[in-house]
Design a protein around this motif. Structure first.
Motif, PDB file in Angstrom:
ATOM      1  N   LEU A 127       0.847  -1.188   0.000  1.00 32.21           N
ATOM      2  CA  LEU A 127       0.000   0.000   0.000  1.00 32.21           C
ATOM      3  C   LEU A 127       0.885   1.241   0.000  1.00 32.21           C
ATOM      4  N   THR A 128       0.716   2.077  -1.008  1.00 36.24           N
ATOM      5  CA  THR A 128       1.490   3.320  -1.079  1.00 36.24           C
ATOM      6  C   THR A 128       0.605   4.535  -1.272  1.00 36.24           C
ATOM      7  N   ILE A 129      -0.655   4.331  -1.662  1.00 37.38           N
ATOM      8  CA  ILE A 129      -1.516   5.472  -1.951  1.00 37.38           C
ATOM      9  C   ILE A 129      -2.832   5.348  -1.189  1.00 37.38           C
ATOM     10  N   GLU A 130      -3.082   6.338  -0.350  1.00 33.60           N
ATOM     11  CA  GLU A 130      -4.353   6.493   0.335  1.00 33.60           C
ATOM     12  C   GLU A 130      -4.939   7.836  -0.065  1.00 33.60           C
ATOM     13  N   ARG A 131      -6.252   7.951   0.066  1.00 36.67           N
ATOM     14  CA  ARG A 131      -6.900   9.211  -0.276  1.00 36.67           C
ATOM     15  C   ARG A 131      -7.889   9.594   0.821  1.00 36.67           C
ATOM     16  N   LYS A 132      -8.130  10.885   0.942  1.00 36.75           N
ATOM     17  CA  LYS A 132      -9.173  11.378   1.834  1.00 36.75           C
ATOM     18  C   LYS A 132     -10.478  11.473   1.048  1.00 36.75           C
ATOM     19  N   LYS A 133     -11.547  11.022   1.666  1.00 40.16           N
ATOM     20  CA  LYS A 133     -12.872  11.131   1.061  1.00 40.16           C
ATOM     21  C   LYS A 133     -13.726  12.040   1.931  1.00 40.16           C
ATOM     22  N   LEU A 251     -16.088  14.671  -2.562  1.00 40.08           N
ATOM     23  CA  LEU A 251     -14.842  14.765  -3.314  1.00 40.08           C
ATOM     24  C   LEU A 251     -13.756  13.921  -2.659  1.00 40.08           C
ATOM     25  N   LEU A 252     -12.725  13.625  -3.458  1.00 40.74           N
ATOM     26  CA  LEU A 252     -11.541  12.914  -2.996  1.00 40.74           C
ATOM     27  C   LEU A 252     -10.361  13.875  -3.010  1.00 40.74           C
ATOM     28  N   ALA A 253      -9.473  13.713  -2.034  1.00 39.70           N
ATOM     29  CA  ALA A 253      -8.352  14.645  -1.909  1.00 39.70           C
ATOM     30  C   ALA A 253      -7.109  13.898  -1.465  1.00 39.70           C
ATOM     31  N   PRO A 254      -5.926  14.477  -1.714  1.00 39.27           N
ATOM     32  CA  PRO A 254      -4.688  13.842  -1.236  1.00 39.27           C
ATOM     33  C   PRO A 254      -4.587  13.913   0.277  1.00 39.27           C
ATOM     34  N   MET A 255      -3.702  13.097   0.835  1.00 39.58           N
ATOM     35  CA  MET A 255      -3.584  12.990   2.281  1.00 39.58           C
ATOM     36  C   MET A 255      -3.061  14.273   2.927  1.00 39.58           C
ATOM     37  N   ARG A 267     -16.520  19.873  11.171  1.00 48.58           N
ATOM     38  CA  ARG A 267     -17.223  18.648  11.536  1.00 48.58           C
ATOM     39  C   ARG A 267     -18.080  18.149  10.380  1.00 48.58           C
ATOM     40  N   PHE A 268     -17.436  17.452   9.478  1.00 48.03           N
ATOM     41  CA  PHE A 268     -18.132  16.780   8.388  1.00 48.03           C
ATOM     42  C   PHE A 268     -17.459  15.423   8.177  1.00 48.03           C
ATOM     43  N   LYS A 269     -18.059  14.572   7.393  1.00 47.65           N
ATOM     44  CA  LYS A 269     -17.577  13.211   7.238  1.00 47.65           C
ATOM     45  C   LYS A 269     -16.256  13.187   6.476  1.00 47.65           C
ATOM     46  N   GLN A 270     -15.233  12.620   7.109  1.00 48.36           N
ATOM     47  CA  GLN A 270     -13.905  12.514   6.514  1.00 48.36           C
ATOM     48  C   GLN A 270     -13.417  11.078   6.678  1.00 48.36           C
ATOM     49  N   GLU A 271     -13.073  10.458   5.582  1.00 41.84           N
ATOM     50  CA  GLU A 271     -12.600   9.080   5.610  1.00 41.84           C
ATOM     51  C   GLU A 271     -11.218   8.990   4.969  1.00 41.84           C
ATOM     52  N   ILE A 272     -10.434   8.021   5.426  1.00 41.02           N
ATOM     53  CA  ILE A 272      -9.170   7.696   4.774  1.00 41.02           C
ATOM     54  C   ILE A 272      -9.377   6.363   4.062  1.00 41.02           C
ATOM     55  N   VAL A 273      -9.166   6.362   2.755  1.00 44.89           N
ATOM     56  CA  VAL A 273      -9.467   5.189   1.931  1.00 44.89           C
ATOM     57  C   VAL A 273      -8.178   4.609   1.350  1.00 44.89           C
ATOM     58  N   PRO A 274      -7.776   3.387   1.718  1.00 44.55           N
ATOM     59  CA  PRO A 274      -6.641   2.732   1.055  1.00 44.55           C
ATOM     60  C   PRO A 274      -6.982   2.537  -0.422  1.00 44.55           C
ATOM     61  N   TYR A 275      -6.052   2.889  -1.297  1.00 40.51           N
ATOM     62  CA  TYR A 275      -6.404   2.914  -2.720  1.00 40.51           C
ATOM     63  C   TYR A 275      -5.525   2.004  -3.571  1.00 40.51           C
ATOM     64  N   PRO A 388      13.470  12.172  -0.027  1.00 40.27           N
ATOM     65  CA  PRO A 388      12.704  13.424   0.035  1.00 40.27           C
ATOM     66  C   PRO A 388      11.280  13.163   0.515  1.00 40.27           C
ATOM     67  N   GLU A 389      10.756  14.085   1.297  1.00 42.00           N
ATOM     68  CA  GLU A 389       9.372  13.951   1.749  1.00 42.00           C
ATOM     69  C   GLU A 389       8.432  14.396   0.633  1.00 42.00           C
ATOM     70  N   ARG A 390       7.516  13.522   0.266  1.00 41.99           N
ATOM     71  CA  ARG A 390       6.548  13.844  -0.779  1.00 41.99           C
ATOM     72  C   ARG A 390       5.322  12.960  -0.587  1.00 41.99           C
ATOM     73  N   THR A 391       4.155  13.553  -0.595  1.00 43.05           N
ATOM     74  CA  THR A 391       2.909  12.808  -0.411  1.00 43.05           C
ATOM     75  C   THR A 391       2.598  11.995  -1.660  1.00 43.05           C
ATOM     76  N   SER A 392       2.001  10.830  -1.462  1.00 39.28           N
ATOM     77  CA  SER A 392       1.553   9.997  -2.573  1.00 39.28           C
ATOM     78  C   SER A 392       0.082  10.274  -2.871  1.00 39.28           C
ATOM     79  N   PHE A 393      -0.253  10.265  -4.139  1.00 33.44           N
ATOM     80  CA  PHE A 393      -1.643  10.533  -4.555  1.00 33.44           C
ATOM     81  C   PHE A 393      -1.841   9.972  -5.946  1.00 33.44           C
ATOM     82  N   LEU A 394      -3.057   9.591  -6.252  1.00 32.26           N
ATOM     83  CA  LEU A 394      -3.405   9.117  -7.595  1.00 32.26           C
ATOM     84  C   LEU A 394      -4.817   9.570  -7.902  1.00 32.26           C
TER      85      LEU A 394
END
Length: 398
Positions: A127-133, A251-255, A267-275, A388-394
């Motif tokens: 697992l290298t990419i997770e997304r916020k939903k 919407l979906l967003a990067p971590m 205060r709204f619904k926020q999920e972390i989704v393994p992608y 280097p520090e860099r966020t993963s996203f797809l």
């Protein structure tokens, strides 16, 4: 068992397998369209002694952004097996063959969307990419405000403009695809009833886009890319102008997205989704292509890698860096010294853990603390400084 590329004559059998495995039924029009776009050279199958197709996978020749560089990537998709052929090693043989093929084609990294994370971990993927939903009421939208420049609805998609924004945005993350015009046409701009809006700054330079659909009082954001804070604010103001016609926004967003902090009420619904999962196909080639952090010239660590499905990655290596951040992975032996290295300075890990560090943003010291790798504290700190520090996203799916 025979592993080979499919031919046009195999289309009907491949189509039947895909529809069964993914529980779909294609219409005549869909079948005709898929047949016209069928690329048998990208499909690999496992056949029994009678020549019957037992299992298949699709190997897509793609490119992905990794540390701001474009790397050739093998996208694995459409993995399917008939029930009577399962647990006979079909997928294992196909994946092993795919790894060899990717290495020959210069694809040092591979990615896939797993039906099962534990299953593909066995084959070296991690697992290298997770997304916020996000799912929020329209009342949570950022307040409308004035911003320099303008937001323009794009009635006819201009792929040149969109890709210019996308490429600049996507390259900030590890994992995003390098899109071709055809990919835009056949994979992205296919959402019926959807709209595009582009933000242009005061100099009339496009700096962001908003691709969305408003239906049944839900605003679904397919993609949002903003290159500046001004672009982000302008696009959210544009979204807020839909408040009279929508009750909910999805919407979906990067971590690393900080939307909750930007809102008066987070205060709204926020999920972390393994992608998605990733795999390093060829560690030596990948180390040369990877953009490491700059530092003192001549620094190096010993690395003992375990890779049961790609023997060219299995063994003891020296990972060294130049002052400018160019890396090199030099094989020292075939792995016979693995055990002696556990109590020494060498970093010992499997290929999945290497992907977690270099593609998934997991720090070596943390991975060591949870037992995913071993090594001296000095070597771990050095390796950590060089990644280097860099966020993963797809933003895509395949």
């Amino acid at each position: 068992m025979e592993i080979r590329q499919l031919t046009m004559e195999d289309f009907e059998n491949r189509a039947a397998l895909s529809q069964f495995a993914f529980q779909m039924t294609w219409t005549e029009e869909q079948t005709a369209a898929r047949k016209s776009g069928f690329k048998p050279e990208q499909d690999w199958g496992a056949f029994d002694e009678k020549g019957e197709l037992m299992s298949a996978l699709l190997l897509l020749p793609l490119e992905a952004w990794v540390q701001g560089r474009k790397l050739a990537m093998g996208g694995v998709a459409g993995v399917a097996t008939w029930p009577e052929a399962r647990r006979q090693g079909c997928v294992s043989r196909l994946l092993s063959h795919a790894l060899k093929t990717m290495r020959e084609q210069g694809q040092s990294v591979s990615m896939l969307h797993p039906f099962s994370f534990p299953f593909y971990r066995k084959f070296g993927y991690e697992l290298t990419i997770e997304r916020k939903k996000y799912t929020l009421d329209a009342k949570h939208l950022p307040p409308r405000g004035e911003a320099p420049g303008r937001v323009v609805r794009m009635t006819a998609p201009d792929i040149g403009v969109l890709d210019g924004i996308y490429s600049a945005y996507a390259s900030r993350y590890n994992g995003n695809l390098v899109r071709t015009p055809k990919w835009w046409e056949t994979r992205i701009l296919t959402q019926e009833g959807s709209n595009l809006a582009v933000y242009y700054n005061e100099s009339d330079v496009p700096e962001g886009y908003f691709y969305y659909k408003a239906k049944e009082r839900i605003l679904t954001v397919h993609e949002m890319a903003a290159l500046t804070e001004t672009a982000r604010r302008a696009l959210w103001s544009y979204a807020a102008n839909h408040d009279s016609m929508v009750d909910e926004v999805a919407l979906l967003a990067p971590m690393d997205d900080q939307l909750p902090l930007m809102l008066s009420d987070p205060r709204f619904k926020q999920e972390i989704v393994p992608y998605f999962m990733s795999r390093i196909v060829d560690a030596e080639a990948f180390a040369k292509l990877y953009a490491w952090e700059k530092g003192a010239g001549g620094e190096s660590v010993l690395l003992q890698l375990e890779d049961r499905h790609a023997p060219w990655n299995d063994g003891t290596f020296r990972l060294s860096w130049s002052e400018e951040g160019e890396g090199a992975l030099e094989r020292l032996d075939s792995g016979s010294g693995r055990e002696s290295g556990r109590g020494g300075e060498a970093i010992v890990c499997d290929i999945q853990t290497l992907a977690a560090m270099l593609l998934g943003g997991r720090k070596p010291t943390w991975l060591a603390s949870v037992g995913r790798l071993a090594g001296s504290a000095e070597s771990l700190r050095l390796l950590e400084r060089r990644i280097p520090e860099r966020t993963s996203f797809l933003m895509d799916f395949f």
